[in-house]
Design an enzyme around this catalytic site. Structure first.
Site, PDB file in Angstrom:
ATOM      1  N   GLU A   9      47.329 -22.118-118.390  1.00 23.44           N
ATOM      2  CA  GLU A   9      46.396 -22.768-119.303  1.00 23.44           C
ATOM      3  C   GLU A   9      46.060 -24.113-118.688  1.00 23.44           C
ATOM      4  O   GLU A   9      46.914 -24.991-118.568  1.00 23.44           O
ATOM      5  CB  GLU A   9      47.010 -22.957-120.693  1.00 23.44           C
ATOM      6  CG  GLU A   9      46.045 -23.535-121.707  1.00 23.44           C
ATOM      7  CD  GLU A   9      46.673 -24.551-122.614  1.00 23.44           C
ATOM      8  OE1 GLU A   9      46.134 -25.681-122.696  1.00 23.44           O
ATOM      9  OE2 GLU A   9      47.693 -24.234-123.223  1.00 23.44           O
ATOM     10  N   CYS A  45      44.664 -30.106-125.007  1.00 23.54           N
ATOM     11  CA  CYS A  45      43.800 -29.204-124.254  1.00 23.54           C
ATOM     12  C   CYS A  45      42.579 -28.764-125.039  1.00 23.54           C
ATOM     13  O   CYS A  45      41.603 -28.295-124.443  1.00 23.54           O
ATOM     14  CB  CYS A  45      44.592 -27.991-123.776  1.00 23.54           C
ATOM     15  SG  CYS A  45      45.407 -27.093-125.114  1.00 23.54           S
TER      16      CYS A  45
END
Length: 373
Positions: free
Chosen positions: A113, A152
């Site tokens: 990720e 994120c």
């Protein structure tokens, strides 16, 4: 047993260790502080690690594995075909991990990720006095400032019809102006500092690069009155919405840029997809045709598409909050990985094997396909 190695640039390295580690080894680690993070930004994980090591060294029951936080050392050299490597951090580091010689040689499963230049899109049909517009302002501010922008799913790009840029700019500045910055231990403060001096320098440098193609209308890279690692919420307006840096550089702090566009759904899709793959994009619109076209255009480049309209927005969490049942991940720049997604999230850690043979043997021993599913 399977070794699961999870790495994070902003957090710590979490390593699954076999049950066979004895109490003497644990005590040795505790005394010599081998679990102390080498990166200062991982210090927030230091105390939990100490508590874990002390507990196990004191003789508490060890079940499957214990988490250790700190430098990963040469662990990548010891991963094998039955192991997994999960990483959260920059696209650059993710690429280095994927290309590690031992990881490549043993085809170790890798889940990444990485960076994500998440975009919030205001469609031209949304009226200023609508519930959807209010949610647009509130959510953008939340996803800019929550965790000081160090998450994120933070909003990095804000697409606004060109004729409404001044209105949106003024409204966002007013909303951001209500955010109190200071010690996060005080509930009145909604914006804390960055993790450390290195992160502060990265964010300041990033604002400098963005300001080469965009005007800073709020905040900036100058030190705040609070000193330390605080950064004022920074809002920019792009002079050229197609400038490469706007779609390539993620400034990991409370920083976002307004990108003017014509109001065309095709242009919105083009600009958002210039990010090269993202975790989430949010759309604010009551126009079902516009929304459908947008979703079909951006879905191949995103792990999640969050849609707000007057019918749903009052019941929705902000797009930066990921529900456990939702997939968290994205293609391309976002790392190509996948987390959460309820039971689907376990697939990375499992091997799917097809069995072929006599049905009279397979069904009673292993179950029918319907039962297995």
């Amino acid at each position: 047993m399977q070794l699961v190695l999870e790495l994070s640039e902003l957090g710590a390295h979490v390593v699954g260790l076999p049950v066979g580690m004895g109490r003497d080894q644990l005590e040795h680690r505790r005394r010599h502080d081998h679990h102390v993070p080498v990166r200062r930004r991982a210090l927030r994980h230091h105390q939990p690690a100490r508590l874990v090591i002390h507990a196990f060294a004191a003789g508490q029951h060890i079940r499957r594995r214990i988490p250790l936080l700190g430098f990963a050392g040469d662990l990548l050299d010891h991963l094998g075909p039955q192991d997994c490597l999960a990483f959260t951090g920059s696209a650059r580091t993710g690429a280095l991990l994927r290309g590690h010689g031992n990881v490549v040689a043993h085809n170790v499963r890798v889940n990444v990720e990485a960076d994500s230049l998440n975009a919030a899109v205001l469609a031209p049909d949304v009226e200023s006095d609508s519930e959807t517009y209010g949610a647009f302002l509130s959510n953008v501010v939340t996803d800019m400032t929550q965790k000081a922008g160090q998450k994120c799913t933070a909003v990095r790009r804000i697409l606004v019809p060109a004729e409404r840029v001044e209105e949106v700019q003024a409204d966002l500045i007013a909303e951001l102006g209500r955010i109190q910055m200071g010690d996060p231990a005080d509930r009145a403060h909604r914006l804390g500092p960055l993790t450390d001096e290195a992160q502060l320098e990265d964010v300041r440098a990033g604002i400098g690069r963005l300001s080469e193609v965009a005007e800073v209308v709020l905040g900036g890279s100058e030190p705040t009155e609070l000193g330390g690692c605080f950064v004022t919420p920074t809002l920019l307006v792009a002079a050229d919405s197609r400038a490469d840096v706007l779609h390539e550089l993620e400034v990991f702090g409370p920083v976002s840029t307004i990108l003017p566009y014509t109001g065309s759904v095709e242009e919105a899709v083009e600009l958002v997809n210039l990010g090269g793959g993202g975790l989430v994009t949010s759309l604010y619109s009551n126009d079902v045709d516009w929304t459908e076209t947008y979703v079909m255009g951006v879905a191949p480049w995103h792990g999640r598409v969050w849609i707000a309209s007057d019918r749903s927005v009052s019941q929705s969490l902000p797009p930066g909050m990921v529900l456990p049942a939702s997939i968290h991940g994205g293609p391309g720049r976002a790392g190509g990985g996948e987390e959460l997604g309820a039971e689907r999230g376990l697939a990375f850690y499992m091997q799917r094997t097809a069995l072929q043979g006599f049905k009279g043997f397979l069904d009673p021993r292993f179950g029918t396909p319907a039962e297995v599913e």
